[in-house]
Design a protein around this motif. Structure first.
Motif, PDB file in Angstrom:
ATOM      1  N   LEU A  16      10.591  -0.203  -1.508  1.00 35.41           N
ATOM      2  CA  LEU A  16      11.186   0.271  -0.254  1.00 35.41           C
ATOM      3  C   LEU A  16      12.595  -0.259  -0.047  1.00 35.41           C
ATOM      4  CD1 LEU A  16       8.148   0.122   2.203  1.00 35.41           C
ATOM      5  CD2 LEU A  16       9.161   2.129   1.110  1.00 35.41           C
ATOM      6  N   THR A  17      12.816  -1.534  -0.303  1.00 29.93           N
ATOM      7  CA  THR A  17      14.156  -2.088  -0.091  1.00 29.93           C
ATOM      8  C   THR A  17      15.153  -1.481  -1.068  1.00 29.93           C
ATOM      9  OG1 THR A  17      13.576  -3.993  -1.474  1.00 29.93           O
ATOM     10  CG2 THR A  17      13.346  -4.246   0.901  1.00 29.93           C
ATOM     11  N   GLY A  18      14.684  -1.179  -2.288  1.00 28.62           N
ATOM     12  CA  GLY A  18      15.570  -0.529  -3.236  1.00 28.62           C
ATOM     13  C   GLY A  18      15.985   0.851  -2.781  1.00 28.62           C
ATOM     14  N   ALA A  19      15.028   1.604  -2.231  1.00 23.12           N
ATOM     15  CA  ALA A  19      15.331   2.958  -1.770  1.00 23.12           C
ATOM     16  C   ALA A  19      16.144   2.947  -0.488  1.00 23.12           C
ATOM     17  CB  ALA A  19      14.037   3.737  -1.565  1.00 23.12           C
ATOM     18  N   LEU A  20      15.724   2.140   0.483  1.00 26.33           N
ATOM     19  CA  LEU A  20      16.392   2.137   1.785  1.00 26.33           C
ATOM     20  C   LEU A  20      17.775   1.517   1.718  1.00 26.33           C
ATOM     21  CD1 LEU A  20      13.370   1.137   4.060  1.00 26.33           C
ATOM     22  CD2 LEU A  20      14.304   3.416   3.652  1.00 26.33           C
ATOM     23  N   GLY A  21      17.950   0.571   0.802  1.00 28.28           N
ATOM     24  CA  GLY A  21      19.250  -0.073   0.698  1.00 28.28           C
ATOM     25  C   GLY A  21      20.214   0.644  -0.216  1.00 28.28           C
ATOM     26  N   GLY A  22      19.694   1.508  -1.076  1.00 30.23           N
ATOM     27  CA  GLY A  22      20.566   2.164  -2.045  1.00 30.23           C
ATOM     28  C   GLY A  22      20.697   3.653  -1.865  1.00 30.23           C
ATOM     29  N   GLY A  23      20.272   4.139  -0.719  1.00 30.36           N
ATOM     30  CA  GLY A  23      20.385   5.567  -0.461  1.00 30.36           C
ATOM     31  C   GLY A  23      19.402   6.404  -1.239  1.00 30.36           C
ATOM     32  N   GLY A  24      18.317   5.809  -1.687  1.00 29.25           N
ATOM     33  CA  GLY A  24      17.330   6.540  -2.462  1.00 29.25           C
ATOM     34  C   GLY A  24      16.316   7.244  -1.587  1.00 29.25           C
ATOM     35  N   ASP A  25      15.361   7.865  -2.229  1.00 30.41           N
ATOM     36  CA  ASP A  25      14.308   8.606  -1.548  1.00 30.41           C
ATOM     37  C   ASP A  25      13.094   7.697  -1.360  1.00 30.41           C
ATOM     38  OD1 ASP A  25      12.371  10.314  -0.631  1.00 30.41           O
ATOM     39  OD2 ASP A  25      12.358  11.627  -2.399  1.00 30.41           O
ATOM     40  N   PRO A  26      12.741   7.347  -0.117  1.00 32.80           N
ATOM     41  CA  PRO A  26      11.596   6.454   0.091  1.00 32.80           C
ATOM     42  C   PRO A  26      10.284   7.018  -0.448  1.00 32.80           C
ATOM     43  CG  PRO A  26      12.921   6.612   2.088  1.00 32.80           C
ATOM     44  CD  PRO A  26      13.441   7.641   1.135  1.00 32.80           C
ATOM     45  N   VAL A  27      10.097   8.331  -0.354  1.00 33.10           N
ATOM     46  CA  VAL A  27       8.847   8.917  -0.844  1.00 33.10           C
ATOM     47  C   VAL A  27       8.767   8.785  -2.369  1.00 33.10           C
ATOM     48  CG1 VAL A  27       7.499  11.037  -1.053  1.00 33.10           C
ATOM     49  CG2 VAL A  27       8.613  10.481   1.109  1.00 33.10           C
ATOM     50  N   ALA A  28       9.873   8.951  -3.058  1.00 27.89           N
ATOM     51  CA  ALA A  28       9.880   8.749  -4.510  1.00 27.89           C
ATOM     52  C   ALA A  28       9.586   7.294  -4.844  1.00 27.89           C
ATOM     53  CB  ALA A  28      11.225   9.182  -5.092  1.00 27.89           C
ATOM     54  N   ALA A  29      10.129   6.386  -4.040  1.00 33.04           N
ATOM     55  CA  ALA A  29       9.871   4.956  -4.261  1.00 33.04           C
ATOM     56  C   ALA A  29       8.395   4.642  -4.030  1.00 33.04           C
ATOM     57  CB  ALA A  29      10.744   4.122  -3.335  1.00 33.04           C
ATOM     58  N   ILE A  30       7.823   5.249  -3.018  1.00 29.74           N
ATOM     59  CA  ILE A  30       6.389   5.053  -2.745  1.00 29.74           C
ATOM     60  C   ILE A  30       5.554   5.618  -3.885  1.00 29.74           C
ATOM     61  CG2 ILE A  30       4.509   5.847  -1.255  1.00 29.74           C
ATOM     62  CD1 ILE A  30       6.470   5.473   1.115  1.00 29.74           C
ATOM     63  N   ALA A  31       5.954   6.771  -4.424  1.00 30.43           N
ATOM     64  CA  ALA A  31       5.222   7.368  -5.545  1.00 30.43           C
ATOM     65  C   ALA A  31       5.199   6.425  -6.743  1.00 30.43           C
ATOM     66  CB  ALA A  31       5.852   8.703  -5.928  1.00 30.43           C
ATOM     67  N   ALA A  32       6.340   5.792  -7.033  1.00 31.27           N
ATOM     68  CA  ALA A  32       6.400   4.857  -8.162  1.00 31.27           C
ATOM     69  C   ALA A  32       5.515   3.645  -7.899  1.00 31.27           C
ATOM     70  CB  ALA A  32       7.843   4.427  -8.397  1.00 31.27           C
ATOM     71  N   TYR A  33       5.557   3.139  -6.673  1.00 32.76           N
ATOM     72  CA  TYR A  33       4.698   2.003  -6.308  1.00 32.76           C
ATOM     73  C   TYR A  33       3.226   2.375  -6.460  1.00 32.76           C
ATOM     74  CZ  TYR A  33       1.581  -0.281  -2.987  1.00 32.76           C
ATOM     75  OH  TYR A  33       0.488  -0.860  -2.394  1.00 32.76           O
ATOM     76  N   GLU A  34       2.833   3.552  -5.946  1.00 31.44           N
ATOM     77  CA  GLU A  34       1.423   3.938  -5.983  1.00 31.44           C
ATOM     78  C   GLU A  34       0.926   4.154  -7.407  1.00 31.44           C
ATOM     79  OE1 GLU A  34       0.957   5.985  -1.557  1.00 31.44           O
ATOM     80  OE2 GLU A  34       1.225   7.264  -3.329  1.00 31.44           O
ATOM     81  N   ALA A  35       1.775   4.679  -8.268  1.00 30.76           N
ATOM     82  CA  ALA A  35       1.363   4.891  -9.658  1.00 30.76           C
ATOM     83  C   ALA A  35       1.040   3.559 -10.326  1.00 30.76           C
ATOM     84  CB  ALA A  35       2.461   5.618 -10.430  1.00 30.76           C
ATOM     85  N   GLU A  36       1.874   2.563 -10.083  1.00 33.60           N
ATOM     86  CA  GLU A  36       1.637   1.230 -10.653  1.00 33.60           C
ATOM     87  C   GLU A  36       0.433   0.564  -9.994  1.00 33.60           C
ATOM     88  OE1 GLU A  36       4.007  -3.040 -11.213  1.00 33.60           O
ATOM     89  OE2 GLU A  36       4.746  -1.544  -9.793  1.00 33.60           O
ATOM     90  N   MET A  37       0.363   0.657  -8.658  1.00 30.68           N
ATOM     91  CA  MET A  37      -0.712   0.010  -7.910  1.00 30.68           C
ATOM     92  C   MET A  37      -2.074   0.569  -8.278  1.00 30.68           C
ATOM     93  SD  MET A  37      -2.790   0.855  -5.093  1.00 30.68           S
ATOM     94  CE  MET A  37      -1.862   1.928  -3.995  1.00 30.68           C
ATOM     95  N   ARG A  38      -2.176   1.871  -8.449  1.00 32.38           N
ATOM     96  CA  ARG A  38      -3.466   2.466  -8.822  1.00 32.38           C
ATOM     97  C   ARG A  38      -3.962   1.898 -10.151  1.00 32.38           C
ATOM     98  NH1 ARG A  38      -1.538   7.367  -6.328  1.00 32.38           N
ATOM     99  NH2 ARG A  38      -0.379   7.845  -8.236  1.00 32.38           N
ATOM    100  N   GLU A  39      -3.049   1.695 -11.088  1.00 31.23           N
ATOM    101  CA  GLU A  39      -3.452   1.230 -12.411  1.00 31.23           C
ATOM    102  C   GLU A  39      -4.015  -0.188 -12.342  1.00 31.23           C
ATOM    103  OE1 GLU A  39      -1.662   0.687 -16.947  1.00 31.23           O
ATOM    104  OE2 GLU A  39      -0.510   1.763 -15.417  1.00 31.23           O
ATOM    105  N   TYR A  40      -3.233  -1.143 -11.803  1.00 31.03           N
ATOM    106  CA  TYR A  40      -3.735  -2.519 -11.792  1.00 31.03           C
ATOM    107  C   TYR A  40      -4.759  -2.744 -10.683  1.00 31.03           C
ATOM    108  CZ  TYR A  40      -0.322  -3.638  -8.043  1.00 31.03           C
ATOM    109  OH  TYR A  40       0.404  -3.677  -6.868  1.00 31.03           O
ATOM    110  N   GLY A  41      -4.635  -2.016  -9.570  1.00 33.05           N
ATOM    111  CA  GLY A  41      -5.555  -2.218  -8.457  1.00 33.05           C
ATOM    112  C   GLY A  41      -6.962  -1.747  -8.768  1.00 33.05           C
TER     113      GLY A  41
END
Length: 433
Positions: free
Chosen positions: A364-389
């Protein structure tokens, strides 16, 4: 940072860690917690923080709170032992001290950890809103990134650009957002208690029970785990000035004492092995029930149970989430038990939640601070989280089933394997490193 508002529903370990990290990065974040006060729902047992959890705390907390966490942690570098129910050694996994505390394992009171995580977030100028029981949310169905309106039981509403469900295993946000994501009963029940560590009580039991973490391998169908929480060796507690509010609780009693040393024990079995009225038993009856079920075990293990204050003895049914496949990312996401609730048999639930918090904070901080897309950032987080979680969910469920394995041949085989691994370092290294 942009002006995006982040709402965290739930003020547990993962939600508060995320809030600390986002606030430190300048993100507008608010935590909505259903408890009326910080002490409404205290949890009186220790929690094991592994290097993943330590790394998340170090990265998300301001330096003074990271130091407060270290100062209030129990003695580390404890061996992990497998013992028979007659206290016969089966296998010892020796701990190795590490130079950097971020790479270490820590024992911490859940109460104290929550105090550390709340520090600076509560109070009149803080970001935690107590007494906010989430009921529902709404947004335009066609806009997965649109503003979300949260509704609470007190009749109030709040709006946010990003919503994080951190509201535990019975998450109301998950029930609405991912209604197909289930949490089920494993059919296993545990009873846990606290054996106080004093000069007098240490003389009652073998030092193995308060100098190491122990997995007891009893006859089939039963399991027991013991772990010390000893503040006597805490590294820099005497020289660290703790922030206000971190220390003793306002609640009285042994269960809520977060400054005394103790051994936490947990005894488990399939539900059918316990009396039918287990759910309505008070602490004294729960303790006495466990004592009867371990008749014939080593006297020191029985003393661990019978000497515990009944006020510290609790019933803990074991539930687990059911892993699900990917879902389309939106500006609503989840962390911790809200999405991957797991059994406690591997001691990793809190650490996975903290890892979630660190990963999501970075996204989130990467997206919100760098003008990125928060939903894309969340998608990347969820893909990683689903695997290890969900991998952790599966591993912890397998450990829970092994904990109360009813197969006598499997139990004998496992004890034989442990004894063999004790004699053969190469096998021990392959199996447990």
């Amino acid at each position: 940072m942009t002006n995006s508002r982040v709402a965290v529903v739930g003020g547990g370990i993962g939600g508060l860690c995320l809030a600390q990290g986002l606030r430190g990065a300048g993100v507008d974040v608010t935590v909505y917690e259903r408890d009326r006060t910080p002490s409404d729902r205290l949890q009186g047992y220790r929690v094991h923080i592994d290097p993943d959890g330590s790394r998340a705390l170090r990265d998300c907390l301001p330096p003074e709170l990271w130091e407060a966490f270290l100062a209030t942690s129990g003695r580390g570098a404890q061996d992990f032992r497998f013992l028979s129910h007659r206290m016969r050694p089966l296998l010892t996994l020796e701990s190795r001290p590490v130079a950097d505390p971020v790479d270490a394992h820590h024992s911490v009171s859940r109460i104290t950890l929550r105090q550390v995580l709340l520090s600076g977030l509560d109070g009149p100028s803080g970001v935690v809103r107590f007494g906010k029981t989430f009921e529902s949310y709404s947004r335009a169905p066609a806009d997965p990134g649109g503003t979300v309106t949260l509704r609470f039981a007190d009749g109030t509403t709040e709006t946010a650009d990003i919503v994080v469900a951190a509201d535990g295993g019975n998450s109301r946000v998950r029930h609405r957002y991912l209604p197909h994501a289930r949490r089920v009963d494993t059919g296993i029940v545990t009873v846990a208690g606290k054996f106080p560590l004093t000069a007098a009580t240490r003389a009652l039991v073998d030092p193995a029970l308060y100098e190491a973490v122990n997995m007891i391998i009893p006859p089939r169908g039963l399991g027991m785990f013991t772990a010390p929480h000893d503040l006597g060796g805490a590294g820099n507690a005497g020289s660290t000035v703790l922030p206000s509010g971190i220390g003793r609780t306002e609640r009285e009693g042994a269960l809520f004492d977060n400054t005394g040393a103790y051994v936490m024990w947990a005894f488990g079995a399939a539900t059918g092995r316990f009396p039918g009225d287990l759910a309505v038993m008070d602490g004294e009856r729960l303790r006495d029930t466990v004592a009867r079920m371990i008749t014939g075990w080593h006297p020191d293990l029985r003393a661990l149970v019978t000497t515990s204050d009944p006020a510290t003895v609790s019933l803990l049914p074991i539930r687990t989430s059911v892993p699900i496949g990917p879902w389309p990312a939106t500006n609503i996401t989840l962390l911790g038990d809200a999405i991957h609730s797991m059994t406690p048999m591997r001691g990793i639930g809190a650490n996975v939640a903290l890892r979630d918090a660190r990963s999501l904070c970075r996204a989130l901080t990467g997206a919100l601070g760098g003008g990125g897309d928060p939903v894309a950032a969340i998608a990347a987080y969820e893909a990683e989280m689903r695997e290890y979680g969900f991998a952790a969910v599966r591993d912890s469920l397998r450990a829970a089933r092994q904990f109360v394995d009813e197969n006598p041949v499997a139990r004998v085989g496992f004890r034989t394997f442990l004894r063999t691994a004790q004699r053969l370092p190469a096998l021990r290294h392959r199996a447990f490193s």
